[in-house]
Design a protein around this motif. Structure first.
Motif, short mmCIF file in Angstrom:
data_model
loop_
_atom_site.label_atom_id
_atom_site.label_comp_id
_atom_site.label_asym_id
_atom_site.label_seq_id
_atom_site.Cartn_x
_atom_site.Cartn_y
_atom_site.Cartn_z
N ILE A 37 0.84 -1.21 0.00
CA ILE A 37 0.00 0.00 0.00
C ILE A 37 0.87 1.26 0.00
CG2 ILE A 37 -1.62 1.34 1.41
CD1 ILE A 37 -2.83 -1.41 2.25
N ALA B 187 1.24 4.08 -3.00
CA ALA B 187 1.06 5.51 -2.73
C ALA B 187 2.24 6.31 -3.25
CB ALA B 187 0.86 5.74 -1.23
N ILE C 179 -4.00 6.46 -3.08
CA ILE C 179 -4.28 6.05 -1.71
C ILE C 179 -5.39 5.00 -1.76
CG2 ILE C 179 -5.08 6.82 0.56
CD1 ILE C 179 -2.33 7.95 -0.30
N ILE C 180 -5.13 3.85 -1.18
CA ILE C 180 -6.13 2.78 -1.15
C ILE C 180 -6.96 2.96 0.12
CG2 ILE C 180 -6.53 0.30 -1.03
CD1 ILE C 180 -3.94 -0.05 -2.65
N PRO C 181 -8.26 3.21 -0.03
CA PRO C 181 -9.12 3.38 1.15
C PRO C 181 -9.21 2.08 1.95
CG PRO C 181 -10.27 4.02 -0.88
CD PRO C 181 -8.99 3.38 -1.28
N SER C 182 -9.41 2.21 3.24
CA SER C 182 -9.42 1.04 4.11
C SER C 182 -10.50 0.03 3.72
CB SER C 182 -9.59 1.45 5.57
OG SER C 182 -10.80 2.15 5.74
N ASP C 183 -11.62 0.50 3.18
CA ASP C 183 -12.68 -0.44 2.80
C ASP C 183 -12.33 -1.23 1.53
OD1 ASP C 183 -12.99 1.86 1.21
OD2 ASP C 183 -15.15 1.55 1.01
N GLU C 184 -11.26 -0.85 0.84
CA GLU C 184 -10.80 -1.58 -0.34
C GLU C 184 -9.68 -2.57 -0.01
OE1 GLU C 184 -12.20 -1.62 -3.20
OE2 GLU C 184 -13.46 0.16 -3.14
N ASN D 289 -9.22 -7.97 -3.34
CA ASN D 289 -8.37 -6.99 -4.03
C ASN D 289 -6.88 -7.30 -3.94
OD1 ASN D 289 -10.45 -5.39 -5.01
ND2 ASN D 289 -10.54 -4.15 -3.16
N LEU E 245 -8.70 3.49 -9.04
CA LEU E 245 -8.56 4.59 -8.08
C LEU E 245 -7.81 5.79 -8.64
CD1 LEU E 245 -7.78 2.54 -4.85
CD2 LEU E 245 -9.92 3.75 -5.39
#
Length: 73
Positions: A38, A42, A48-53, A58, A72
């Motif tokens: 992650i 970045a 930025i990978i959101p926490s819900d992803e 994934n 994204l």
């Protein structure tokens, strides 16, 4: 995609990212590996990978992760 695979191989050199499709489910990637990936995404892709992803779906394959990053962007 080749640059993306090369980035992943720098993090986990002994993993066959081209063919593996259960990286998380089989325990090949651990939590620290995922955090490192992650952070590298970045830095390299400015994504930025959101926490819900951050799900096994994934992160189970390089292809799924690449598609997530592309979505994204």
């Amino acid at each position: 995609m080749n640059d993306f695979i090369a980035m992943l191989k720098k993090i986990k050199p002994n993993v066959d990212f081209e063919n593996e499709d259960a990286l998380v489910d089989d325990g090949i990637l651990e939590s620290l590996d995922i955090i490192t990936i992650i952070a590298e995404i970045a830095d390299k892709y400015d994504v930025i990978i959101p926490s819900d992803e951050i799900t096994s779906d994934n992160f189970n394959s390089a292809e799924a992760l690449y598609e997530l990053v592309e979505d994204l962007k």
